[in-house]
Scaffold this motif. Sequence first.
Motif, PDB file in Angstrom:
ATOM      1  N   ARG A 294       0.732  -1.236  -0.053  1.00  0.00           N
ATOM      2  CA  ARG A 294       0.093   0.121  -0.191  1.00  0.00           C
ATOM      3  C   ARG A 294       0.805   1.246   0.078  1.00  0.00           C
ATOM      4  N   ALA A 300      -4.356   2.637  -3.280  1.00  0.00           N
ATOM      5  CA  ALA A 300      -4.454   2.431  -1.688  1.00  0.00           C
ATOM      6  C   ALA A 300      -5.392   3.436  -1.052  1.00  0.00           C
ATOM      7  N   CYS A 304      -6.982  -0.372   2.854  1.00  0.00           N
ATOM      8  CA  CYS A 304      -5.617  -1.361   2.509  1.00  0.00           C
ATOM      9  C   CYS A 304      -4.733  -1.194   3.756  1.00  0.00           C
TER      10      CYS A 304
END
Length: 330
Positions: A294, A300, A304
């Motif tokens: 991430r 992201a 995440c």
Amino acid sequence: MSDKLLQVEHLKQYFPAGGMGKNRKFVKAVDDVSFFVNRGETLGLVGESGCGKTTTGRSILRLYEPTGGKITFDGNVILDVENKVKVDMLPYRQKMQMVFQDPYASLDPRMTVGDIVGEAIDIHKLAANKKERHDRIISMLEKVGLNSEHANRYPHEFSGGQRQRVGIARALAVNPQFIVCDEPISALDVSIQAQVVNMFEELQEQMGLTYLFIAHDLSVVKHISDRIGVMYLGKMVELADSYELVARSLHPYTKSLISAIPIADPIKARASKRIVLQGDVPSPLNPPTGCRFRTRCPYADECCAQKEPEWREVEKGHYVACHHVEKINA
């Protein structure tokens, strides 16, 4: 008989990295990795340096004793940490072999090539007498493009490519079923790499071998592999058929790796778009929470950061670990 020669389930390999008691720290080199290798196929394993590829290969052969997980080879459980199953590996050393990355470091400089190849024959008692041993050694050397004259020479008398051929002959000497090829061409000149890769393919056809082929060069892995697995920071992030992975990768990290493959055609090369990842690979000593990719992923979000993505089969034979795989590839 199952088509799966090797089954790896939830493999973990943690190395201590200082501290005591509750403050003890570990490098999570391989963390909950699962995959299988079918008989007669080549499974490629790619990723950046330090992602856990080599550690995975060494843990499967139990050159490192895994911290957790289960390994099944040819229908027999050879390791099950949770249920405390750990078999004697000597009989399996004949069936499972490894070709190491560095042909300079993996051969004993004090032994002749004949003795290097013959050592495993002696350990597993595969020759009834000296003549049979000698014939087997010469046969193995000839399989890899060397000859009987090379048997009495020492490793320092050979080029890097020839040394790697000796390492391959040593692995073949016990007539294995499965070979872990740990970046076997990365230390060789580019002009020699193609010869060695072609030799691996010829040997596989002749001897019915199964490979786990570890490399960081996706273009080489794409050429030799039936399926490809992609690792990042100790985790498997994607696994699929070789053509499918290159033509239609689903994970953002895999997409960036594929975009970096050199294109010979200058027109196509100019038209292609290179995906450049931001930032550096985090430390395996202190990996990010949630998804480990991430910190470098353009997709992201908060999910995440909080939750680790599930390793799942999104299409038949195509496995991915990503929260947003459907949205990214819509």
